[in-house]
Motif scaffolding. Structure first.
Motif, mmCIF file in Angstrom:
data_model
loop_
_atom_site.group_PDB
_atom_site.id
_atom_site.type_symbol
_atom_site.label_atom_id
_atom_site.label_comp_id
_atom_site.label_asym_id
_atom_site.label_seq_id
_atom_site.Cartn_x
_atom_site.Cartn_y
_atom_site.Cartn_z
ATOM 1 N N UNK A 1 0.846 -1.194 0.000
ATOM 2 C CA UNK A 1 0.000 0.000 0.000
ATOM 3 C C UNK A 1 0.883 1.246 0.000
ATOM 4 N N UNK A 2 0.489 2.224 -0.790
ATOM 5 C CA UNK A 2 1.188 3.508 -0.848
ATOM 6 C C UNK A 2 0.134 4.607 -0.838
ATOM 7 N N UNK A 3 0.583 5.827 -0.833
ATOM 8 C CA UNK A 3 -0.332 6.970 -0.827
ATOM 9 C C UNK A 3 -1.193 6.963 -2.090
ATOM 10 N N UNK A 4 -2.471 7.246 -1.912
ATOM 11 C CA UNK A 4 -3.389 7.314 -3.054
ATOM 12 C C UNK A 4 -3.236 8.678 -3.710
ATOM 13 N N UNK A 5 -2.651 8.684 -4.894
ATOM 14 C CA UNK A 5 -2.410 9.940 -5.597
ATOM 15 C C UNK A 5 -3.724 10.559 -6.061
ATOM 16 N N UNK A 6 -3.803 11.874 -5.964
ATOM 17 C CA UNK A 6 -4.949 12.601 -6.495
ATOM 18 C C UNK A 6 -6.047 12.895 -5.495
ATOM 19 N N UNK A 7 -6.011 12.223 -4.329
ATOM 20 C CA UNK A 7 -7.043 12.447 -3.321
ATOM 21 C C UNK A 7 -6.478 13.232 -2.143
ATOM 22 N N UNK A 8 -7.267 14.148 -1.634
ATOM 23 C CA UNK A 8 -6.864 14.909 -0.454
ATOM 24 C C UNK A 8 -6.863 14.006 0.774
ATOM 25 N N UNK A 9 -5.832 14.131 1.599
ATOM 26 C CA UNK A 9 -5.741 13.308 2.808
ATOM 27 C C UNK A 9 -6.860 13.613 3.799
ATOM 28 N N UNK A 10 -7.500 14.750 3.622
ATOM 29 C CA UNK A 10 -8.583 15.131 4.529
ATOM 30 C C UNK A 10 -9.952 14.667 4.027
ATOM 31 N N UNK A 11 -9.993 14.098 2.828
ATOM 32 C CA UNK A 11 -11.278 13.685 2.268
ATOM 33 C C UNK A 11 -11.720 12.346 2.843
ATOM 34 N N UNK A 12 -13.024 12.163 2.859
ATOM 35 C CA UNK A 12 -13.593 10.926 3.391
ATOM 36 C C UNK A 12 -13.235 9.731 2.521
ATOM 37 N N UNK A 13 -13.284 9.929 1.196
ATOM 38 C CA UNK A 13 -13.013 8.814 0.290
ATOM 39 C C UNK A 13 -11.573 8.335 0.413
ATOM 40 N N UNK A 14 -10.634 9.269 0.725
ATOM 41 C CA UNK A 14 -9.233 8.867 0.868
ATOM 42 C C UNK A 14 -9.086 7.867 2.008
ATOM 43 N N UNK A 15 -9.617 8.179 3.184
ATOM 44 C CA UNK A 15 -9.448 7.297 4.341
ATOM 45 C C UNK A 15 -10.260 6.022 4.191
ATOM 46 N N UNK A 16 -11.408 6.120 3.540
ATOM 47 C CA UNK A 16 -12.218 4.922 3.302
ATOM 48 C C UNK A 16 -11.464 3.948 2.402
ATOM 49 N N UNK A 17 -10.871 4.466 1.337
ATOM 50 C CA UNK A 17 -10.121 3.630 0.413
ATOM 51 C C UNK A 17 -8.836 3.107 1.058
ATOM 52 N N UNK A 18 -8.158 3.988 1.795
ATOM 53 C CA UNK A 18 -6.891 3.595 2.420
ATOM 54 C C UNK A 18 -7.111 2.451 3.413
ATOM 55 N N UNK A 19 -8.203 2.501 4.161
ATOM 56 C CA UNK A 19 -8.507 1.424 5.115
ATOM 57 C C UNK A 19 -8.805 0.119 4.383
ATOM 58 N N UNK A 20 -9.512 0.213 3.264
ATOM 59 C CA UNK A 20 -9.794 -0.987 2.468
ATOM 60 C C UNK A 20 -8.505 -1.644 1.996
ATOM 61 N N UNK A 21 -7.576 -0.840 1.513
ATOM 62 C CA UNK A 21 -6.318 -1.374 1.001
ATOM 63 C C UNK A 21 -5.450 -1.943 2.127
#
Length: 233
Positions: A165-185
């Motif tokens: 897993x690495x940083x999701x490019x293009x998404x703000x770290x403060x956005x809900x979708x970023x943390x939702x996706x990051x937790x899934x990965x």
């Protein structure tokens, strides 16, 4: 005025087929203008052609796989097709492939090999736009597995231990979708860690011992000496 309306009504009844054709033609023209204006039927052949609002809203696009490279998946975008104007749509469509990267995943060489083995040529897939960097799109890629199931390639690669897993490019770290996706990965990666799969597989005692011996500087010098003696003798 009454006579005019009556005559108009009579003419419309007499030429009913023509009126219907005109109405149908105007409706089709309206649909064409609408779909072109909102890009619903546009075939994207380059990442830069995709409207920024599509990426900001994380729109899902459909595509057909062409090639798998070290840079990512080369996908032909397959837009929405309207039966009424399908022949016209084909005239609008140009050639070109989109370069898609699995968002949030650092793919290993074995991961690339796995993708080539598991994915079929011309396989249809959905890719959700998360970010864009130059001509590269960072996406969640989903393929169908059977009639009623599908799998997210980003997560499956991590579950198999074929990436990190690495940083999701293009998404703000403060956005809900970023943390939702990051937790899934992260959950997918954790499964590989627990099962010792892929890059998380622990070496056996004999493998560790062999690696330790091969890396020992004295053993390396002995090997160099043996090679030198063979050349001389």
């Amino acid at each position: 005025m009454v006579n005019y309306l009556a005559r108009l009504s009579e003419w419309a009844d007499t030429h009913l087929t023509l009126v219907r054709n005109i109405s149908t033609g105007m409706a089709i023209a309206g649909v064409i203008l609408l779909t072109k204006s909102v890009k619903l039927t546009t075939k994207f052949t380059n990442a830069l052609e995709i409207p920024i609002e599509f990426i900001e809203k994380n729109v899902k696009l459909r595509g057909r796989l062409h090639r798998i490279t070290e840079q990512g998946l080369e996908i032909e975008h397959v837009p929405i097709v309207l039966p009424i104007i399908s022949s016209l749509q084909r005239r609008w469509h140009a050639d070109g492939l989109l370069l898609v990267r699995l968002a949030g995943v650092e793919l290993t060489p074995d991961g690339t090999v796995w993708l080539k083995k598991e994915l079929k040529p011309s396989q249809m897939m959905w890719f959700q736009l998360l970010g864009r960097k130059d001509s590269m799109l960072d996406c969640l890629v989903v393929v169908s597995k059977g009639r009623f199931s599908s799998v997210c390639l980003n997560e499956e690669i991590l579950r198999q231990g074929l990436g990190r897993t690495v940083q999701v490019e293009g998404l703000s770290h403060e956005s809900r979708i970023y943390w939702k996706l990051h937790k899934r990965l992260l959950r997918a990666e954790l499964k590989a860690v627990k099962r010792n799969k892929g890059i998380w597989k622990e070496a056996t005692f004999s493998e560790k011992l062999r690696e330790h011996i091969n890396n020992n500087k004295y053993v390396q010098k002995l090997k160099q000496l043996a090679t030198w003696l063979r050349i001389r003798l």
